[in-house]
Design an enzyme around this catalytic site. Structure first.
Site, PDB file in Angstrom:
ATOM      1  N   GLY A   1      34.695  50.029  36.235  1.00  0.00           N
ATOM      2  CA  GLY A   1      35.238  50.485  37.520  1.00  0.00           C
ATOM      3  C   GLY A   1      35.090  49.367  38.528  1.00  0.00           C
ATOM      4  O   GLY A   1      35.062  48.193  38.175  1.00  0.00           O
TER       5      GLY A   1
ATOM      6  N   THR B   1      42.036  37.000  45.569  1.00  0.00           N
ATOM      7  CA  THR B   1      42.693  37.085  44.263  1.00  0.00           C
ATOM      8  C   THR B   1      44.168  37.393  44.476  1.00  0.00           C
ATOM      9  O   THR B   1      44.513  38.442  45.020  1.00  0.00           O
ATOM     10  CB  THR B   1      42.032  38.197  43.421  1.00  0.00           C
ATOM     11  OG1 THR B   1      40.652  37.862  43.274  1.00  0.00           O
ATOM     12  CG2 THR B   1      42.676  38.322  42.056  1.00  0.00           C
TER      13      THR B   1
ATOM     14  N   LYS C   1      41.873  46.985  39.365  1.00  0.00           N
ATOM     15  CA  LYS C   1      42.954  46.430  40.179  1.00  0.00           C
ATOM     16  C   LYS C   1      43.558  45.177  39.527  1.00  0.00           C
ATOM     17  O   LYS C   1      44.781  45.018  39.469  1.00  0.00           O
ATOM     18  CB  LYS C   1      42.355  46.099  41.558  1.00  0.00           C
ATOM     19  CG  LYS C   1      43.239  45.312  42.469  1.00  0.00           C
ATOM     20  CD  LYS C   1      42.524  44.962  43.759  1.00  0.00           C
ATOM     21  CE  LYS C   1      42.517  43.476  43.864  1.00  0.00           C
ATOM     22  NZ  LYS C   1      42.159  42.824  45.021  1.00  0.00           N
TER      23      LYS C   1
ATOM     24  N   LYS D   1      42.170  33.411  37.515  1.00  0.00           N
ATOM     25  CA  LYS D   1      41.421  34.565  38.017  1.00  0.00           C
ATOM     26  C   LYS D   1      41.869  35.867  37.345  1.00  0.00           C
ATOM     27  O   LYS D   1      41.054  36.638  36.824  1.00  0.00           O
ATOM     28  CB  LYS D   1      41.583  34.657  39.536  1.00  0.00           C
ATOM     29  CG  LYS D   1      40.916  35.852  40.178  1.00  0.00           C
ATOM     30  CD  LYS D   1      39.409  35.813  40.070  1.00  0.00           C
ATOM     31  CE  LYS D   1      38.813  37.164  40.323  1.00  0.00           C
ATOM     32  NZ  LYS D   1      37.987  37.307  41.451  1.00  0.00           N
TER      33      LYS D   1
ATOM     34  N   ARG E   1      33.397  52.446  45.486  1.00  0.00           N
ATOM     35  CA  ARG E   1      34.851  52.493  45.302  1.00  0.00           C
ATOM     36  C   ARG E   1      35.189  52.392  43.814  1.00  0.00           C
ATOM     37  O   ARG E   1      34.584  51.623  43.089  1.00  0.00           O
ATOM     38  CB  ARG E   1      35.525  51.325  46.052  1.00  0.00           C
ATOM     39  CG  ARG E   1      35.466  51.483  47.556  1.00  0.00           C
ATOM     40  CD  ARG E   1      35.924  50.222  48.226  1.00  0.00           C
ATOM     41  NE  ARG E   1      35.050  49.103  47.913  1.00  0.00           N
ATOM     42  CZ  ARG E   1      35.299  47.839  48.242  1.00  0.00           C
ATOM     43  NH1 ARG E   1      36.398  47.527  48.872  1.00  0.00           N
ATOM     44  NH2 ARG E   1      34.445  46.882  47.938  1.00  0.00           N
TER      45      ARG E   1
ATOM     46  N   LYS F   1      28.311  50.140  39.597  1.00  0.00           N
ATOM     47  CA  LYS F   1      27.363  49.396  38.764  1.00  0.00           C
ATOM     48  C   LYS F   1      26.076  49.261  39.569  1.00  0.00           C
ATOM     49  O   LYS F   1      26.067  49.567  40.771  1.00  0.00           O
ATOM     50  CB  LYS F   1      27.924  48.032  38.383  1.00  0.00           C
ATOM     51  CG  LYS F   1      28.144  47.108  39.571  1.00  0.00           C
ATOM     52  CD  LYS F   1      28.650  45.801  39.071  1.00  0.00           C
ATOM     53  CE  LYS F   1      28.042  44.663  39.833  1.00  0.00           C
ATOM     54  NZ  LYS F   1      28.359  43.387  39.238  1.00  0.00           N
TER      55      LYS F   1
ATOM     56  N   PHE G   1      34.698  33.933  41.575  1.00  0.00           N
ATOM     57  CA  PHE G   1      34.329  34.724  40.400  1.00  0.00           C
ATOM     58  C   PHE G   1      33.050  35.518  40.605  1.00  0.00           C
ATOM     59  O   PHE G   1      32.456  36.011  39.655  1.00  0.00           O
ATOM     60  CB  PHE G   1      34.180  33.807  39.177  1.00  0.00           C
ATOM     61  CG  PHE G   1      35.433  33.023  38.865  1.00  0.00           C
ATOM     62  CD1 PHE G   1      36.496  33.637  38.215  1.00  0.00           C
ATOM     63  CD2 PHE G   1      35.565  31.693  39.251  1.00  0.00           C
ATOM     64  CE1 PHE G   1      37.659  32.935  37.926  1.00  0.00           C
ATOM     65  CE2 PHE G   1      36.729  30.982  38.972  1.00  0.00           C
ATOM     66  CZ  PHE G   1      37.782  31.601  38.304  1.00  0.00           C
TER      67      PHE G   1
ATOM     68  N   CYS H   1      37.447  45.338  41.369  1.00  0.00           N
ATOM     69  CA  CYS H   1      38.157  44.199  40.762  1.00  0.00           C
ATOM     70  C   CYS H   1      38.854  44.518  39.447  1.00  0.00           C
ATOM     71  O   CYS H   1      40.070  44.377  39.345  1.00  0.00           O
ATOM     72  CB  CYS H   1      37.202  43.032  40.570  1.00  0.00           C
ATOM     73  SG  CYS H   1      36.712  42.317  42.133  1.00  0.00           S
TER      74      CYS H   1
HETATM   75  C1  UDX Z   1      33.952  41.382  38.338  1.00  0.00           C
HETATM   76  C2  UDX Z   1      33.845  40.019  37.649  1.00  0.00           C
HETATM   77  O1  UDX Z   1      32.703  40.021  36.773  1.00  0.00           O
HETATM   78  C3  UDX Z   1      33.739  38.901  38.677  1.00  0.00           C
HETATM   79  O2  UDX Z   1      33.725  37.636  38.028  1.00  0.00           O
HETATM   80  C4  UDX Z   1      34.941  38.984  39.619  1.00  0.00           C
HETATM   81  O3  UDX Z   1      34.838  37.997  40.622  1.00  0.00           O
HETATM   82  C5  UDX Z   1      35.030  40.367  40.235  1.00  0.00           C
HETATM   83  O4  UDX Z   1      35.076  41.364  39.224  1.00  0.00           O
HETATM   84  P1  UDX Z   1      32.283  43.080  39.573  1.00  0.00           P
HETATM   85  O5  UDX Z   1      33.463  43.992  39.709  1.00  0.00           O
HETATM   86  O6  UDX Z   1      31.403  42.849  40.731  1.00  0.00           O
HETATM   87  O7  UDX Z   1      32.745  41.627  39.060  1.00  0.00           O
HETATM   88  O8  UDX Z   1      31.350  43.707  38.425  1.00  0.00           O
HETATM   89  P2  UDX Z   1      31.009  43.445  36.892  1.00  0.00           P
HETATM   90  O9  UDX Z   1      29.568  43.195  36.755  1.00  0.00           O
HETATM   91  O10 UDX Z   1      31.904  42.478  36.266  1.00  0.00           O
HETATM   92  O11 UDX Z   1      31.296  44.911  36.289  1.00  0.00           O
HETATM   93  C6  UDX Z   1      32.566  45.550  36.414  1.00  0.00           C
HETATM   94  C7  UDX Z   1      32.561  46.887  35.714  1.00  0.00           C
HETATM   95  O12 UDX Z   1      32.475  46.729  34.301  1.00  0.00           O
HETATM   96  C8  UDX Z   1      31.398  47.798  36.092  1.00  0.00           C
HETATM   97  O13 UDX Z   1      31.887  49.111  36.285  1.00  0.00           O
HETATM   98  C9  UDX Z   1      30.478  47.740  34.896  1.00  0.00           C
HETATM   99  O14 UDX Z   1      29.726  48.915  34.740  1.00  0.00           O
HETATM  100  C10 UDX Z   1      31.484  47.570  33.767  1.00  0.00           C
HETATM  101  N1  UDX Z   1      30.917  46.908  32.584  1.00  0.00           N
HETATM  102  C11 UDX Z   1      30.503  45.609  32.629  1.00  0.00           C
HETATM  103  C12 UDX Z   1      30.823  47.603  31.373  1.00  0.00           C
HETATM  104  O15 UDX Z   1      31.195  48.786  31.281  1.00  0.00           O
HETATM  105  N2  UDX Z   1      30.329  46.955  30.273  1.00  0.00           N
HETATM  106  C13 UDX Z   1      29.923  45.656  30.308  1.00  0.00           C
HETATM  107  O16 UDX Z   1      29.502  45.151  29.254  1.00  0.00           O
HETATM  108  C14 UDX Z   1      30.004  44.967  31.525  1.00  0.00           C
END
Ligand code: UDX
Length: 439
Positions: free
Chosen positions: A258, A123, A264, A205, A328, A321, A153, A261
């Protein structure tokens, strides 16, 4: 096709394994010899469902191998992916030193007359592709190559299915030859392909991740209004989400987003916009709302328990999650540390993340008792706080949980449990953006 991926971190390793799975020959390159040794010995440095089998199967089929040599990777590949980290700097802008170094290293090993497509999968801020191209040209005047942007993604925890069945594949390219090669590479995935210019692909992105973060902050702001008015954010989210133009995904209220991704990327997009002279203050508000979620939640715990000092509090969940061991930038870890800072006696359990949280000094094992089971964590607890919505927690025997707790009080930071069930089981239950229930 033959390809190499420089950087065997999250994105590099999972992408490499998936490209191999569809039949390509993949070389994963990493400059960390320890990691290469580990991978060569069949050990996977990260936990990601399905990844281990995928790596083993493709190594055995001789479609996937690991090396520390960029020369080896580039020599044997038509397509060279860059998947190295792009960490944030203190001002939120992206540190591109790894990308720049890899560009120079690629320039150093490209051979005259051997065309290569250099693909940026990390990214990166818009216009990085232009810089990568200029850098390679500066260090190797005779190289024959094109630079393509191909953002990734995938989500942690479902990276393998996300990669094998993506919603879309974005190819940012200004060269027909490179575009054709990329289309061939992705053909086995049978996914919609969007071809754009390089700058647009890079922007997609940051714009996508910032939009998803915006959805989360939006629903969290709505959750605050629900709490103040007695409405139920889950019902509101359902009602909003049934509109196909909005959709129900990423409208789950909680203690905030959190991970490595969203925080940041939102910061980076703010910095990119500022640098381009087009400030994006909406995203600053997205961050502000997100930062506010945890203090608001802890206020609620304080409202019930009054002084937190010496209170026995169990926390379920440490990862940012479910279905990952990644701790992290985890709001769950912040929560634990804030409770500890107020003098609470915290016991914590996580199905996958506890070990790394201690190993990386994110929690102090002298101050937080890590338990081997969720039930052990709640024994004698005056409150249970759910911080990460692992399925394992939904499947717990909650009668048993109540019977071993000192006080049947649950704060649900992810709205995992059903309020009616909790009331029937005899809990005082405090979710986010929904009315509290009492037995
Ligand atoms: C994210 C993007 O979804 C992905 O497309 C990209 O490539 C990288 O960043 P990721 O960080 O792995 O992926 O997790 P994601 O499932 O998107 O959740 C990110 C955070 O959002 C988590 O802390 C999750 O708990 C929070 N979240 C997600 C919420 O609080 N509410 C939601 O409805 C969805």
């Amino acid at each position: 096709m033959d390809l190499c991926i420089i950087g065997s971190g999250y994105v590099g390793l999972v992408s490499g394994a998936c490209f191999a799975e569809v039949g390509h020959h993949v070389i994963c390159v990493d400059n960390d010899q320890r990691k290469v040794d580990m991978l060569q010995a069949g050990k996977i440095p990260i936990y990601e469902p399905g990844l281990e089998e995928l790596v083993h199967r493709n190594v055995a089929a001789k479609r996937l191998r690991f090396t520390n040599s960029i020369q080896d990777g580039v020599d044997h590949s038509q397509v060279v992916f860059i998947a190295v980290p792009t960490p944030p700097q203190t001002d939120g802008s992206v540190d591109l030193t790894y990308i720049e170094r890899v560009a120079r290293e690629i320039a150093g090993v490209l051979r005259k007359g051997e065309y290569r497509v250099v693909v940026d999968k990390s990214t990166v801020p818009v216009k990085t592709g232009e810089k990568v191209e200029a850098t390679i040209k500066r260090y190797n005047r005779e190289a024959s190559f094109d630079v393509v942007s191909n953002p990734e993604f995938l989500r942690e925890g479902c990276a393998v299915p996300d990669l094998m069945k993506p919603d879309r594949i974005v190819i940012g390219s200004s060269s027909q030859q490179a575009t054709d090669l990329m289309k061939r590479l992705y053909e086995p995935f049978k996914a919609p392909i969007l071809v754009t210019d390089v700058n647009s692909a890079e922007l997609i992105k940051h714009a996508a991740n910032s939009f998803l973060s915006l959805k989360i902050s939006y629903i969290n702001a709505v959750a605050a209004i629900c709490e103040a008015s007695g409405a139920d954010v889950e019902m509101v989210a359902d009602g909003i989400g049934m509109d196909k133009r909005i959709g129900r995904n990423f409208l789950n209220a909680g203690i905030g987003y959190g991970g490595s991704c969203f925080p940041k990327d939102v910061k980076a997009f703010i910095a990119i916009a500022r640098q381009l002279g087009t400030p994006f203050s909406l995203l600053e508000e997205v961050e502000r709302i997100n930062a506010h979620q945890l203090p608001r939640f802890i206020d609620k715990i304080r409202e019930s328990l009054w002084v937190l000092k010496d209170k026995k509090i169990a926390v379920w969940g440490m990862t940012f999650k479910p279905d990952t061991d990644d701790v992290r930038n985890s709001v769950a870890i912040d929560l634990i540390n804030k409770l500890v800072a107020e003098g609470a006696q915290v016991t914590a359990y996580d199905p996958k993340g506890a070990e790394k949280a201690v190993e990386w000094n994110l929690v102090d094992p002298k101050k937080v008792r890590i338990t081997a089971t969720p039930l052990e964590a709640v024994e004698g607890a005056e409150a249970l706080v759910l911080a990460t919505e692992w399925k394992e927690f939904a499947n717990q025997d909650l009668e048993k949980v109540r019977s071993v707790m000192h006080t049947p009080l649950v704060f649900d930071g992810r709205n995992l449990f059903d309020p009616d069930t909790m009331r029937q089981l005899g809990f005082t239950y405090c979710p986010v953006g929904r009315p509290n229930v009492k037995p």
